[in-house]
Write an enzyme that holds these catalytic residues in place. Structure first.
Site, PDB file in Angstrom:
ATOM      1  CG  ASN A 172      -1.701   1.382   1.287  1.00 12.71           C
ATOM      2  OD1 ASN A 172      -2.635   1.641   0.728  1.00 12.71           O
ATOM      3  ND2 ASN A 172      -1.219   2.251   2.090  1.00 12.71           N
ATOM      4  CD  GLU A 173      -1.614   5.673   0.243  1.00  9.94           C
ATOM      5  OE1 GLU A 173      -1.008   6.221   1.358  1.00  9.94           O
ATOM      6  OE2 GLU A 173      -2.905   6.126   0.094  1.00  9.94           O
ATOM      7  CE1 TYR A 244      -9.294   8.809   0.975  1.00  6.84           C
ATOM      8  CE2 TYR A 244      -6.912   8.868   0.459  1.00  6.84           C
ATOM      9  CZ  TYR A 244      -7.816   8.101   0.935  1.00  6.84           C
ATOM     10  OH  TYR A 244      -8.169   6.708   1.318  1.00  6.84           O
ATOM     11  CD  GLU A 292      -6.166   4.257   0.525  1.00  2.00           C
ATOM     12  OE1 GLU A 292      -6.246   5.423   0.839  1.00  2.00           O
ATOM     13  OE2 GLU A 292      -5.374   3.565   0.934  1.00  2.00           O
TER      14      GLU A 292
END
Length: 501
Positions: A172-173, A244, A292
């Protein structure tokens, strides 16, 4: 009144829609698990401690897949801590969010919960502090039928049948400096490739997601994608994207134009994937997993005040307003426009943590404003994404130029003989007249016109008061092969057509 036009035809196909673009995410973060989906002492808890009231709201979203257990949390997570007898599971310092993780809830509990929710599991493995061994062992534990150490351990833990988890994220990331075990693109690419090879030896039927950049503003983007995919292209099936959004400048018109940047982000990643395909002379087409995405900014200040090393504190509990719901609808429209390459997506997250569903510990649950466009897209957006020919007036903002007031996507279900038009009016002061040429759908009628609107863009839903709810009094008529509709200012619209029997 400004006017927009649209032509839709069942032959103008983008792609069949993978239902998993309506996925979500549960991380061991804040009250997503503890007090969210799992609260054994709650009056609505079932025999496993899962909140039935939450499960009902999740089922209402028809969520096809849920990513687990992280997120940033996974990069220092030892999955073995969360299986076996609960009284033997250790408390750990959870480094990503600086809380105490009790491990009362783990892999098997989540697999059970997902089954009750009607969802598949997208499992992430730790490529921060761990690597090949931990990943292959977890896969063996979850998917191997039996006769080996890890699969027999699962049986000892009460799960005779394998979970058969199909989709796995390779970390992840990993380019994020906030990540435990941050990697350079070369380091990650090599580790991800070798982990993927080992996992496919355990179970050749799985799908794998290679980590993309943490977001499009990272200094590593897009070189990260080019370098890591040079290693993982033949081993992975998807590359991940995360993004986001927030209205920090309180500029609503600019805020609602943010999907212009989202569209550029997706197109850039597609270009890199296709460059690596050409470079490797591969016949394989890399798909995208936007695993995400959401609005995230309301809770930033309150999160700074949280005392570290507590259990399940209220973290990232954004209270969403009406304009956030409009942007969420626009994000989903963008995914539908790219249905040929975006095959999975996960709203982050599902309950309490930047989520469409909120709960009170030992108390009520309610739908945030963003619940509704997510629900509409997931329930009505199954089938084939069509390419509408659109003419719309445009506007400029601080960050964007030539932004169409009309943002729209069209879904055709041949099996159900239904057409769904998702239409967002971005104009925050004026209604928009929309004429839709549907002459190619002879014999269809308007089944309903759902509208989500509110005169106050900053209105929120709470446990005591939910002023933001959809209604079915949309203004639309079908005559002579045209749908004539009026989209209210700053409104989310779902116009559903169905063939007469």
């Amino acid at each position: 009144m400004k006017q927009a036009k649209m032509v839709i035809d069942k032959e103008y196909r983008i792609s069949d829609i993978d239902d998993r673009i309506y996925g979500s995410f549960i991380e061991h973060l804040g009250r997503a698990v503890y007090g969210g989906i799992y609260e054994p002492r709650h009056p609505e808890a079932d025999e496993q401690g899962f909140r039935k009231d939450v499960l009902e709201l999740v089922k209402g979203l028809n969520v096809p897949i849920v990513r687990y257990p992280g997120g940033n949390m996974v990069s220092a997570y030892n999955w073995e801590d969360g299986v076996g007898p609960k009284d033997r599971r250790p408390n750990r310092l959870e480094l990503a969010w600086r809380v105490i993780e009790t491990n009362e809830f783990g892999t098997n509990e989540f697999a059970d919960w997902a089954k009750k929710a009607g969802s598949e599991v997208m499992m992430a493995v730790n490529l921060g502090t761990r690597g090949i061994d931990a990943a292959r062992n977890l896969l063996e534990y979850c998917n191997h039928p039996g006769g080996t150490y890890w699969s027999d351990l699962r049986k000892q833990h009460g799960y005779d049948q394998p979970h058969n988890i199909k989709t796995w994220c390779l970390g992840n990331e990993m380019d994020g400096p906030w990540q435990v075990g941050q990697k350079t693109p070369e380091e990650y690419g090599r580790l991800a490739k070798e982990t993927a090879k080992a996992m496919r030896l355990v179970d050749p039927e799985i799908e794998l997601v290679s980590c993309g950049s943490s977001n499009s503003s990272m200094p590593t983007f897009p070189e990260w994608e080019a370098t890591t995919l040079d290693h993982t292209y033949q081993e992975a099936d998807y590359v991940s994207l995360h993004q986001y959004f927030g209205n920090r400048d309180n500029d609503s018109q600019n805020y609602l134009a943010n999907t212009m940047e989202l569209d550029r982000f997706i197109n850039t990643v597609i270009s890199i994937c296709d460059y690596i395909k050409a470079k490797k002379r591969s016949r394989k087409k890399m798909m995208l997993s936007f695993d995400e995405w959401n609005v995230w900014y309301h809770s930033n200040n309150q999160d700074k005040e949280i005392e570290p090393w507590t259990v399940a504190p209220p973290q990232l509990e954004d209270v969403y307003n009406f304009e956030d719901a409009l942007l969420v609808g626009s994000i989903l429209i963008t995914f539908l426009k790219h249905a040929d390459r975006v095959k999975m997506a996960c709203m982050a997250q599902l309950v309490n943590v930047i989520a469409p569903i909120m709960t009170d510990n030992m108390g009520a649950t309610w739908k945030q404003t963003i619940y509704y466009p997510y629900m509409h897209a997931s329930v009505f957006g199954r089938g084939t994404s069509l390419h509408p020919v659109v003419s719309s007036p445009k506007f400029d903002t601080k960050d964007f130029t030539d932004v169409p007031y009309l943002d729209s996507a069209v879904v055709y279900s041949e099996e159900q003989e239904e057409v769904t038009i998702f239409a967002l009016n971005r104009h925050i002061k004026e209604d928009l007249k929309l004429d839709i040429n549907v002459s190619g759908f002879e014999g269809y009628r308007i089944q309903e016109h759902i509208v989500l609107e509110n005169s106050d863009l900053k209105t929120v839903n709470t446990s005591l008061h939910q002023p933001v709810k959809p209604h079915t009094n949309g203004k639309s008529e079908l005559r002579d092969g045209y749908v004539e509709a009026v989209l209210g200012k700053a409104s989310w619209n779902v116009i559903r057509l169905k063939k007469n029997k």
